[in-house]
Design a protein around this motif. Structure first.
Motif, short mmCIF file in Angstrom:
data_model
loop_
_atom_site.label_atom_id
_atom_site.label_comp_id
_atom_site.label_asym_id
_atom_site.label_seq_id
_atom_site.Cartn_x
_atom_site.Cartn_y
_atom_site.Cartn_z
N UNK A 23 27.81 -14.83 -23.02
CA UNK A 23 28.12 -14.47 -21.71
C UNK A 23 27.42 -13.90 -20.68
N UNK A 24 27.06 -14.56 -19.39
CA UNK A 24 25.43 -14.87 -18.64
C UNK A 24 26.41 -12.81 -17.77
N UNK A 82 31.45 -17.81 -22.79
CA UNK A 82 32.28 -18.06 -21.18
C UNK A 82 32.03 -19.72 -21.18
N UNK A 83 32.66 -20.35 -20.25
CA UNK A 83 32.95 -21.49 -19.45
C UNK A 83 31.85 -21.69 -18.19
N UNK A 84 31.70 -20.30 -17.43
CA UNK A 84 30.93 -20.27 -16.50
C UNK A 84 30.20 -19.23 -16.46
N UNK A 85 28.72 -20.21 -16.76
CA UNK A 85 26.67 -19.61 -16.90
C UNK A 85 26.45 -20.57 -16.59
N UNK A 111 36.50 -18.42 -23.21
CA UNK A 111 36.66 -18.02 -22.59
C UNK A 111 36.17 -18.09 -20.82
N UNK A 112 37.17 -18.32 -19.94
CA UNK A 112 36.79 -17.72 -18.73
C UNK A 112 37.64 -17.45 -18.04
N UNK A 129 38.08 -24.41 -30.67
CA UNK A 129 38.77 -23.95 -31.00
C UNK A 129 40.47 -22.94 -30.27
N UNK A 130 39.48 -22.51 -28.73
CA UNK A 130 40.76 -22.25 -28.06
C UNK A 130 40.05 -21.99 -26.61
N UNK A 131 41.25 -22.12 -26.01
CA UNK A 131 40.88 -21.44 -24.80
C UNK A 131 41.42 -20.26 -23.92
N UNK A 132 40.75 -18.69 -23.52
CA UNK A 132 41.26 -17.82 -23.71
C UNK A 132 40.71 -16.93 -22.31
N UNK A 133 41.97 -16.73 -21.28
CA UNK A 133 41.26 -16.19 -19.99
C UNK A 133 41.00 -15.17 -20.01
N UNK A 134 40.50 -14.31 -19.44
CA UNK A 134 39.44 -12.79 -18.89
C UNK A 134 40.30 -12.36 -18.09
N UNK A 135 40.57 -11.21 -18.72
CA UNK A 135 39.53 -10.91 -19.58
C UNK A 135 40.20 -10.61 -21.11
N UNK A 136 39.25 -10.58 -21.75
CA UNK A 136 40.12 -10.48 -23.24
C UNK A 136 40.74 -9.14 -23.17
N UNK A 137 41.81 -8.91 -24.25
CA UNK A 137 42.31 -7.64 -24.80
C UNK A 137 42.25 -7.78 -26.05
N UNK A 138 42.50 -6.92 -26.46
CA UNK A 138 42.34 -6.44 -28.29
C UNK A 138 43.85 -7.39 -28.49
N UNK A 139 44.61 -7.71 -27.92
CA UNK A 139 45.55 -8.85 -28.58
C UNK A 139 45.07 -10.08 -28.50
#
Length: 150
Positions: A23-24, A82-85, A111-112, A129-139
């Motif tokens: 991640x930048x 991160x997607x946007x760098x 992640x994005x 494998x997966x696409x997740x939205x920021x901010x990441x959480x422990x879950x």
């Protein structure tokens, strides 16, 4: 309850996954690192796609005789990017990893902060494998660990 079970992840079977987090943004990178370490992961961080490729030994695919390359390749169990760098997007990094004969089986998670369905589909079609939205959480990290254990 989930948090306590996630901490048993490495102690039960002795497996401590190694995750490369790219991640930048320093704050985002530190957050991902902290969440992963809280879940008993070994974490290496990179501030951009080029640094990640260098760590993975993919900067020059034609020059694969270095022992460092193969040792880093075998150590990484997952890559979160991160997607946007600037310079190289997470999507471009994903494509390079999936084209590598040595790394194509390593799960890559994108992640994005932007929920763009077309972008998500493009990454998943390319092998994410997966696409997740920021901010990441422990879950979110618990979900990632489930992916790693499969």
């Amino acid at each position: 309850m989930e948090a306590s079970s996630s901490l048993k992840w490495s102690s039960e079977n002795g497996f401590q996954p190694h995750v490369l987090a790219v991640d930048d943004n320093l704050v985002d990178r530190k957050l991902v690192e902290k969440l992963l370490k809280n879940s008993s992961c070994k974490v290496t961080t990179a501030e951009n796609g080029l640094s990640a490729l260098e760590f993975l030994g993919l900067l020059d695919e034609h020059n694969q005789h270095s022992n460092l390359e193969s040792s880093n390749r075998s150590k990484v169990n997952m890559i979160i990017t991160d997607y946007c760098m600037p310079g190289m997007t997470g999507y471009e990094l994903l494509k390079k990893i999936k084209r590598s004969s040595m790394l194509k089986e390593v799960p890559v998670v994108i992640v994005s902060s932007e929920n763009v369905p077309n972008r998500i589909n493009k990454c998943l079609e390319e092998g994410a494998e997966m696409f997740m939205l920021k901010p990441l959480k422990q879950s979110d990290v618990v979900k990632l660990k489930c992916q790693l254990m499969n």
